[in-house]
Design a protein around this motif. Structure first.
Motif, PDB file in Angstrom:
ATOM      1  N   SER C  11      27.391  36.965  38.074  1.00 29.32           N
ATOM      2  CA  SER C  11      26.827  35.769  38.701  1.00 29.32           C
ATOM      3  C   SER C  11      26.756  34.643  37.684  1.00 29.32           C
ATOM      4  N   SER C 173      29.768  27.204  42.430  1.00 29.38           N
ATOM      5  CA  SER C 173      28.625  27.287  43.327  1.00 29.38           C
ATOM      6  C   SER C 173      28.500  26.107  44.281  1.00 29.38           C
ATOM      7  N   SER C 292      31.873  35.495  42.755  1.00 28.71           N
ATOM      8  CA  SER C 292      32.248  34.727  43.946  1.00 28.71           C
ATOM      9  C   SER C 292      33.431  35.405  44.640  1.00 28.71           C
TER      10      SER C 292
END
Ligand SMILES: Cc1cc2nc3c(=O)[nH]c(=O)nc-3n(C[C@H](O)[C@H](O)[C@H](O)COP(=O)(O)O)c2cc1C
Ligand code: SF4
Ligand code: FES
Lengths: 164, 260, 622
Positions: C11, C173, C292
């Motif tokens: 992450s 993001s 992702s």
């Protein structure tokens, strides 16, 4: 030659048999043998299912490939713009004159292969010559010849040592 | 269907057809050398230059591979286009001064000769259009020859400049060569066919009756393989030249007294 | 990376966490020795310096907090090898092996400056302690090169600590691919590889193109002689290129990337491979990047020694394992490129700019430069200037400032004659245009071009006809030979230029050259051929008198073309040592020992041996 085909198999595997990686493969092959022997190219072509003519076209198109054995030493002279302006052409001429070797060729006694390259990116210290990877900065025709004559001796003494 | 206006003449062509296609449809001649409908156009010779109108400016493009995707306006006989084609032809004439085919084309274009000396001579009379290389690889499927070297030293050659191991002696390269550089030579005594200048030699099938060469043995093998009609009777037929085959057949028919 | 306690980031938070950890682990008092390992410094033996520093660090014991690291090119190659001591940024130049002990003792351990090794400002005569106070650096503005001289290119942790991969995180993001493209469009970034095509627009076309997979390629072929910008980025900050490619791939919708590096740059290949491997290990390259849904893999491919492979379609042919021959671009590569699929190709420097644009915003980038040329450009400033090296300047700066302020003017007090920009198919710009701004359009107007950033300065002793011949010869050898005008036309041009520099030029040769130039521009297949006549055309435009002197008077004004000037011995300077006499292969020199010698012009073959050998520079070219 089973040994050859083993090397080639290894090289092909290194690049997952991707024929797009033909150039790196041929470079690796050249690193093994010092040049690209016809039989090895044939063998590589069979592994990749590519016609021999394709490998030959690639080998003759790119200047880094050699189809004949190279000399004991590798002499590279930079002919990039800056080196050229600072006299690398006369260095090249001097080497050709003294050792009867054209750029891209190998001296008859296989002492060294002489390559003229476009730019080594070391223009700040031009003209640049490398011998077996070692840089010589700001060389002149005279100092270049001196370096190469040094090679002769090194080579000869090494030979003598081997004999004794 | 987009419209191409060539020297004021309008033609409609399919999307992605070339300017050359459009010109041929309109009956307008554009000289070409490296173009052949059998293989994709590589546009190496640059002889087919025409001028494309882009509104604010005009651009020289090669007619043989410029895809038509919308309505366009093209000039074949503008001064700039003619000058470009003449310039290219002059360079070609300097390279291959002995080719009769090239001279004839130059004449048709109104180019009398060349102001340039012959300074490149990597391969005699070859204009390096590449059609032979393409046909051998893409149509015959052999890739016996390729380009070798680059720049002014470029040539067409078989690997290592040795007689090719892959050549089947079909002669397609000679047939497609636009300047008559590649020749098929028959060596009757050795019963071989040679493709020059590549030095490849292949055994010929020779008529068992009269000794006339029929076709290269490798070609016949390839045909049999490809057409999948490899039965014995057919092979028998291949032993004779067409002439002897005809006379034998008629002799057989006569013997069978069909007409009695 | 396992020593940092992290295996693979899953992450963005983990990436940030690592950055903090890295920064905290560096105590403020720790010293760091930055040894430049750019090509110029390496050629002067900087690897050895690095080794000696490492040994010194080891010998110093664990109570001294110090590390030695090799960093990418500082740019000031003229003064290499360069060693910078942090904190404080003390800038040592021309450091030699014996100096290492002193630097270590005085500066690293003692906190004192070794005056002797500092740079001396030639204008003020004062010693300068820090890089940004040196005129060479003052005028520069570093974006693409900002990590060079700072980061250890072999350590991803260094890059991350300095804020690396934050742009990627930002993109992954909150930004959509569309937003990324818009940001790049807003920046006004244009390709740094030569053509100057708007990068954002290229990405958009590729994103919109039909077909999959899509490919993203980095052009690291850098074939221009005299250029080493891309090399220094690849070797000095490889992660910036990788991060740029990741962002581009995300925006375009590609999962496969290639970096094509020229064969002469083995160190670049090694550094990039190492960087990709490290990024893979941390989950920054590969599948499901930073947790992702975005995946992207990078392969490194090597060239085989062919300049033309820098051209986009030739590069793709080469990547497919074929000879690097260009093909027509009537259908663009963003539609049908590598393996016939949509392909987006950008230059190394273009990619290296991307993370900065994302981090600081397109608007910030667009604030630098001129109306149509935004941001900065890296040049390799070489030739007859005092300070050769790698410089990054804002677009719109004048050539004069680059050459005089950064370059320190012409070497050996000689006069400026021309500056060659744009690589081998660029043009030569004369003194009267030195106030021209560095800008894509402006350089093209002058008959040259931006190219990828070579800038070769020539002094009054340079023969411009020979310069034109050199580039024509280069291009002729590097032409792929596929199309008629380039292959045959360049050979004809070279034939004429040879004749001119041999003193056998004919009236009408200049016009013939111009005509061939026009033919090449109009009819050649690729940009190599289309621009190949630039060096000839631009030198004819600005230095026609030199061509005339060769052709009409059989004279080379710069005294470079053999046969178009004579050698004579200056009796004042000659002290009759006899060296020339002994070396002359034509026995053309006579004279008694200790008496000035004379050259017999009848016998002289103009080989120049005497001129090379005379220790008193008594042999003159007249
Ligand atoms: C003969 C020739 C050589 C080239 N060499 C290079 C090169 O070495 N590096 C490079 O990045 N671009 C080179 N280019 C430009 C590329 O074709 C291409 O335009 C560029 O890489 C695109 O990236 P950019 O838009 O980021 O500039 C060359 C072009 C030509 C015609
Ligand atoms: S212009 Fe030159 S390099 Fe380009 S395709 Fe033609 S021959 Fe090859
Ligand atoms: S026929 Fe179009 S380029 Fe040759």
């Amino acid at each position: 030659m089973p040994e050859d085909s083993e090397i080639i198999e290894q090289i092909v595997d290194r690049y997952d048999g991707d024929d797009g990686m033909l150039i790196p493969m041929m470079q690796d092959l050249q690193a093994e043998s010092g040049y690209l022997p016809a039989d090895q190219l044939r063998c590589l072509g069979r592994h990749l299912r590519l016609p021999l003519s394709r490998l030959y076209a690639v080998a003759t198109f790119y200047s880094s490939f050699r189809l004949a054995p190279k000399g004991a030493h590798e002499v590279t002279l930079c002919m990039g713009t800056v080196c050229y302006l600072k006299g690398s052409a006369s260095i090249s001429e001097a080497i050709t004159r003294e050792f009867q070797v054209e750029p891209g060729g190998t001296t008859r006694d296989r002492l060294f292969s002489f390559q003229a390259v476009n730019c080594m990116g070391a223009c700040a210290v031009a003209p640049v010559m490398t011998v077996d990877g070692k840089y010589y900065n700001g060389v002149s025709p005279a100092s270049a010849l001196e370096i190469l004559y040094g090679l002769t001796k090194e080579h000869v003494t090494a030979d003598k040592e081997e004999q004794t | 269907m987009p419209t191409v206006t060539i020297d004021g003449c309008e033609v409609k062509v399919k999307r992605d057809a070339t300017i050359l296609d459009a010109a041929r449809k309109a009956g307008i001649w554009i000289p070409t050398l490296c173009y052949h409908p059998a293989v994709p156009s590589e546009a190496t010779c640059r002889l087919c230059m025409v001028e494309l109108d882009r509104g604010e400016w005009k651009q020289l493009v090669t007619a043989c591979n410029y895809p038509v995707r919308r309505d366009i306006v093209v000039y074949v006989s503008s001064e700039r286009a003619k000058k470009a084609r003449r310039g290219v032809m002059e360079l070609l004439l300097a390279r291959a001064p002995e080719s009769q085919e090239l001279k004839a084309l130059a004449e048709r274009m109104g180019v009398k000769g060349t102001p340039y000396p012959n300074v490149t001579d990597s391969q005699r009379n070859c204009i390096l259009c590449g059609l032979c290389v393409q046909v051998c690889e893409q149509i015959i499927g052999k890739a016996a020859i390729s380009f070798a070297g680059r720049g002014a030293e470029r040539t067409v050659a078989a690997p290592f400049r040795q007689p090719s191991e892959d050549c089947i002696g079909c002669g397609a390269c000679a047939a497609i060569c636009p300047v008559g550089t590649i020749k098929v030579r028959l060596h009757k005594e050795q019963q071989e066919v040679e493709i020059s200048p590549f030095k490849s030699r292949v055994k010929l099938l020779v008529c068992q009756e009269c000794g006339t060469p029929i076709v290269s043995s490798e070609v016949s093998e390839q045909v049999l393989r490809k057409s999948q009609i490899d039965w014995q009777e057919f092979r028998e037929l291949l032993r004779l030249c067409p002439k002897c085959r005809r006379s034998q057949t008629s002799a057989r028919l006569r013997a069978a007294s069909v007409y009695k | 990376m396992t020593e940092l306690g992290i295996k693979r980031f899953s992450s963005l938070v983990e990436l940030e966490g690592m950055r903090e950890k890295l920064l905290n682990s560096r105590s403020a008092s720790a010293k760091s020795i930055h040894v430049c390992t750019g090509p110029g410094c390496v050629a002067k033996g900087s690897f050895k310096l690095y080794e000696i520093f490492c040994a010194a660090v080891e010998g110093a014991g664990s109570d001294v907090q110090v590390q030695a690291k090799c960093v990418g090119c500082h740019g000031f190659c003229e003064r290499g090898p360069i060693v910078v001591i942090e904190p404080g940024g003390i800038f040592y130049q021309r450091v030699e092996e014996p100096d290492v002990a002193e630097i270590f003792r005085e500066t690293v351990l003692g906190g004192r400056v070794v005056e002797r090794l500092l740079y001396e400002d030639p204008n003020t005569g004062k010693k300068v302690e820090k890089a940004n106070e040196i005129p060479f650096y003052k005028v520069q503005e570093r974006i693409a090169l900002s990590g060079n001289g700072l980061l250890d290119p072999t350590e991803i942790s260094d890059y991350i600590a300095e804020g690396g991969y934050t742009a990627l995180a930002k993109v992954l993001s909150p930004m959509t691919p569309e937003e990324v493209i818009s940001e790049v469009e807003l920046s006004g970034l244009r390709g740094r590889g030569g053509g100057g095509f708007p990068t954002g627009r290229k990405w958009r076309s590729c994103r919109q193109a039909e077909g999959s997979p899509k490919y993203v390629i980095c052009n690291g072929d850098e074939g221009d002689p005299g250029a080493f910008m891309d090399r220094c980025i690849m070797e000095g900050n490889p992660h910036s290129v990788i991060e740029g490619m990741l962002i581009g791939a995300y925006a375009i919708g590609s999962e496969h990337g290639y970096i094509y590096v020229r064969n002469e740059y083995p160190l670049s290949v090694e550094r990039l491979k190492n960087a990709v491997a490290q990024a893979k290990e941390l989950g920054l390259v590969g599948e499901t990047i930073l947790g992702s849904s975005f995946s992207f893999d990078i392969r490194i491919n090597r060239g085989g020694g062919a300049f033309v492979c820098g051209e986009s379609t030739a590069l793709m042919a080469s990547l497919e394992g074929r000879p690097g021959e260009p093909r027509a671009k009537y259908v663009h590569t963003v539609e049908s490129g590598f393996r016939g699929k949509p392909t987006n190709l950008n230059n190394v420097e273009t990619w290296a700019n991307i993370p900065h644009i994302i981090n600081r915003g397109g608007k910030w980038f667009a604030g630098i430069g001129t109306e149509k040329s935004k941001g900065t450009k890296v040049f390799s400033l070489v030739g007859n200037v005092v300070n050769t090296g790698l410089v990054e300047v804002p677009m719109g700066i004048t050539m004069r400032r680059i050459i005089d302020e950064i370059g320190g003017g012409i070497r050996d007090g000689k006069r400026f004659k021309a500056v060659q920009t744009g690589g081998p198919s660029g043009g030569c710009i004369p003194a009267e245009h030195l106030d021209a701004r560095v800008d894509f359009e402006e350089l093209t107007k002058l008959g040259s071009m931006m190219g990828s950033g070579g800038m070769i300065v020539m002094d009054e002793e340079t023969c411009m006809v020979r310069v034109a011949k050199y580039f024509t010869d280069f291009l002729q050898k590097e032409s792929c030979g596929k199309c008629t005008p380039c292959r045959e036309g360049l050979a004809q041009m070279l034939y004429i230029l040879d004749r001119i520099t041999d003193g056998e030029g004919q009236v009408g040769d200049i016009e013939r050259l111009e005509e061939l130039g026009g033919l090449l521009e109009g009819t050649a297949l690729c940009a190599l051929g289309k621009t190949a006549a630039n060096p000839v055309i631009s030198t004819i435009r600005y230095f026609r008198d030199e061509y005339d002197a060769h052709i009409l008077d059989g004279r080379c004004p710069a005294k470079e073309c053999r046969g178009l000037f004579r050698y004579e011995i200056d009796p004042e300077a000659c002290n009759g040592c006899g060296i020339c006499l002994k070396n002359c292969p034509a026995d053309a020199i006579t004279g008694e020992k200790k008496v000035p010698h004379v050259i017999n012009q009848e016998k002289c073959t103009l080989c120049g041996t005497c001129w090379e050998k005379c220790p008193f520079t008594a042999v003159l070219k007249v």
